[in-house]
Design a protein around this motif. Structure first.
Motif, short mmCIF file in Angstrom:
data_model
loop_
_atom_site.label_atom_id
_atom_site.label_comp_id
_atom_site.label_asym_id
_atom_site.label_seq_id
_atom_site.Cartn_x
_atom_site.Cartn_y
_atom_site.Cartn_z
N ASP A 267 -37.01 -24.63 44.52
CA ASP A 267 -36.05 -23.59 44.14
C ASP A 267 -36.26 -22.35 45.02
O ASP A 267 -37.36 -21.85 45.15
CB ASP A 267 -36.22 -23.23 42.66
CG ASP A 267 -35.10 -22.32 42.18
OD1 ASP A 267 -35.18 -21.10 42.44
OD2 ASP A 267 -34.15 -22.82 41.54
N ASP B 20 -35.62 -19.30 44.59
CA ASP B 20 -36.05 -18.06 43.93
C ASP B 20 -37.52 -18.07 43.52
O ASP B 20 -38.09 -17.03 43.24
CB ASP B 20 -35.19 -17.80 42.68
CG ASP B 20 -33.74 -17.53 43.02
OD1 ASP B 20 -33.47 -17.07 44.15
OD2 ASP B 20 -32.86 -17.80 42.18
N ARG C 120 -40.20 -29.60 41.99
CA ARG C 120 -38.85 -29.09 41.79
C ARG C 120 -38.82 -27.56 41.72
O ARG C 120 -37.89 -26.92 42.19
CB ARG C 120 -38.23 -29.72 40.54
CG ARG C 120 -37.73 -31.14 40.80
CD ARG C 120 -37.56 -31.97 39.54
NE ARG C 120 -37.04 -33.31 39.82
CZ ARG C 120 -37.73 -34.29 40.38
NH1 ARG C 120 -38.98 -34.06 40.77
NH2 ARG C 120 -37.20 -35.48 40.60
N SER D 151 -33.75 -25.30 33.38
CA SER D 151 -33.22 -26.65 33.61
C SER D 151 -34.31 -27.57 34.19
O SER D 151 -34.47 -28.71 33.76
CB SER D 151 -32.02 -26.60 34.55
OG SER D 151 -31.59 -27.89 34.90
N ILE D 152 -35.06 -27.06 35.17
CA ILE D 152 -36.13 -27.86 35.78
C ILE D 152 -37.16 -28.27 34.74
O ILE D 152 -37.60 -29.42 34.67
CB ILE D 152 -36.79 -27.07 36.93
CG1 ILE D 152 -35.83 -26.96 38.12
CG2 ILE D 152 -38.09 -27.76 37.39
CD1 ILE D 152 -36.28 -25.96 39.18
N THR E 146 -35.59 -12.63 42.93
CA THR E 146 -34.19 -13.03 42.80
C THR E 146 -33.23 -11.85 42.88
O THR E 146 -33.58 -10.73 42.54
CB THR E 146 -33.98 -13.77 41.47
OG1 THR E 146 -32.62 -14.17 41.36
CG2 THR E 146 -34.34 -12.90 40.28
N CYS F 128 -41.08 -15.27 40.47
CA CYS F 128 -39.84 -15.43 41.23
C CYS F 128 -39.43 -14.11 41.87
O CYS F 128 -39.84 -13.03 41.45
CB CYS F 128 -38.70 -15.90 40.33
SG CYS F 128 -39.01 -17.48 39.50
N ARG G 128 -28.96 -16.72 37.21
CA ARG G 128 -29.09 -17.99 37.94
C ARG G 128 -30.53 -18.50 37.89
O ARG G 128 -30.79 -19.68 37.64
CB ARG G 128 -28.67 -17.79 39.40
CG ARG G 128 -28.86 -19.02 40.30
CD ARG G 128 -28.73 -18.65 41.76
NE ARG G 128 -29.84 -17.84 42.23
CZ ARG G 128 -29.71 -16.82 43.08
NH1 ARG G 128 -28.55 -16.47 43.57
NH2 ARG G 128 -30.78 -16.13 43.45
N THR G 129 -31.47 -17.60 38.12
CA THR G 129 -32.88 -18.00 38.18
C THR G 129 -33.38 -18.51 36.84
O THR G 129 -34.07 -19.54 36.77
CB THR G 129 -33.75 -16.81 38.66
OG1 THR G 129 -33.19 -16.28 39.86
CG2 THR G 129 -35.17 -17.24 38.93
N ALA H 186 -31.59 -19.84 34.46
CA ALA H 186 -30.95 -21.13 34.19
C ALA H 186 -31.61 -22.25 34.99
O ALA H 186 -31.85 -23.34 34.48
CB ALA H 186 -29.46 -21.04 34.53
N ASN H 187 -31.91 -21.97 36.27
CA ASN H 187 -32.52 -22.99 37.13
C ASN H 187 -33.92 -23.38 36.66
O ASN H 187 -34.26 -24.56 36.58
CB ASN H 187 -32.59 -22.50 38.59
CG ASN H 187 -31.23 -22.48 39.26
OD1 ASN H 187 -30.25 -22.97 38.70
ND2 ASN H 187 -31.17 -21.89 40.43
N VAL H 188 -34.73 -22.38 36.36
CA VAL H 188 -36.11 -22.65 35.92
C VAL H 188 -36.11 -23.41 34.59
O VAL H 188 -36.84 -24.39 34.42
CB VAL H 188 -36.92 -21.34 35.80
CG1 VAL H 188 -38.27 -21.59 35.13
CG2 VAL H 188 -37.13 -20.71 37.17
#
Length: 236
Positions: A225, A227, A221, A112-113, A100, A98, A105-106, A108-110
Motif C-alpha cells: 500500500d 500510504d 499487502r 480492508s487488508i 497520507t 502511514c 482512503r488510507t 479504508a485500505n488498511v
C-alpha cells in the motif's frame, strides 16, 4: 546482541524488499519534512535525517532532489502522518505507520487488508504498552573510536545501549532523546549512516513457520500500500 540490534538486522532484511516500493515511501518522508521545516537541510534537522536515511537505502540524488522540490509545488497535496493498530492471525499485533493526503482512503485500505486476511483493526491506543518507541542510530566503527568512551560521552544525551557487530554500531535511546542524541553524535564527529524512530515489542512472541505464512500475507499487502510507511509486529 541486544533486541534493538536484532530488530534492526531483521527489519533490514524484511522491510520493503523492492526499490520500486521503497523510494516513493522515502520520498514522501522527505517532502513532508521539507514542507514542515523548510527546504534547506542545514536549517531543517528533520529533512537532514530524512535525506540521510534515503541515502542509506541508496536512493538516487535525483529522486531526493525531486522529493524536496515537491514540497514547494503549489499543487502538492498536504501529507500527514497517521497510525493504526491492528491484529493479525495467531496473536500477532500490528502497529502501522502511514503518510497520507487522504485519510479516508488510507483507513479504508488498511481496514480492508486486515479484514480480508484474517486480521482486525483495533482502537488506537490499544497497543500503547505493547511497544517501546526507540531512537536508533547506526554508524560505522572507525579505528580511532573507543566504544566505552563514546558510551560515557553519550549517556547525558539519553543513550540507553550501545553495541557493535561486524563494524556496525547501534546506539539506542528513548524516542524523546532523538534530538539530543543526534546533536551529541554530530558534535563528537560521528558520521551517522542512519537515524530512525522504531517501535520494539516489549514481549515478543514466537509462532510456527506455517502460522508465519498467514501473517506474511497481511504484511506483504500492507507493504504494497502506497500510504503505509512502516509496519511493526510483536514477532520475535
Amino acid at each position: 546482541m541486544g533486541r534493538a540490534f536484532e530488530y534492526r538486522k531483521a527489519s533490514k532484511l524484511k522491510r520493503w524488499g523492492a526499490m520500486s516500493k521503497l523510494f516513493p515511501k522515502l520520498g514522501k518522508v522527505i517532502t513532508m519534512a521539507a514542507k514542515e521545516g523548510g527546504m534547506d537541510p542545514d536549517l531543517n534537522p528533520k529533512l537532514r535525517t530524512a535525506i540521510l536515511n534515503a541515502k542509506a537505502e541508496n536512493m538516487p540524488k535525483d529522486n531526493i532532489d525531486a522529493a524536496i522540490k515537491r514540497a514547494a509545488a503549489k499543487d502538492s497535496a498536504d501529507m500527514k502522518e497517521v497510525n493504526f493498530e491492528g491484529k493479525a492471525p495467531h496473536g500477532v499485533l500490528l502497529f502501522i505507520e502511514c503518510a497520507t493526503d487522504n485519510n479516508t482512503r488510507t483507513v479504508a485500505n488498511v481496514k480492508s487488508i486486515l479484514n480480508k486476511n484474517g486480521g482486525e483493526m483495533l482502537t488506537n491506543g490499544s497497543l500503547e504498552f505493547m511497544f517501546s518507541r526507540k531512537a536508533i542510530f547506526e554508524f560505522n566503527l572507525k579505528d580511532d573510536m573507543d566504544l566505552e568512551e563514546l558510551e560515557l560521552e553519550l549517556i547525558d544525551a539519553g543513550l540507553e545501549e550501545i553495541e557493535e557487530e561486524e563494524g556496525v554500531v547501534l546506539a539506542t535511546a528513548d524516542y524523546t532523546s532523538f534530538g539530543t542524541m543526534t546533536e551529541a553524535l554530530e558534535n563528537l564527529g560521528v558520521e551517522i549512516t542512519k537515524a530512525t524512530l522504531e517501535r520494539i515489542a516489549n514481549t515478543p512472541i514466537e509462532i510456527s513457520e506455517a502460522d508465519h505464512a498467514d501473517v506474511d500475507k497481511i504484511l506483504e499487502r500492507l507493504d504494497d500500500d502506497e500510504d503505509v510507511q512502516k509496519v511493526y509486529t510483536n514477532l520475535a
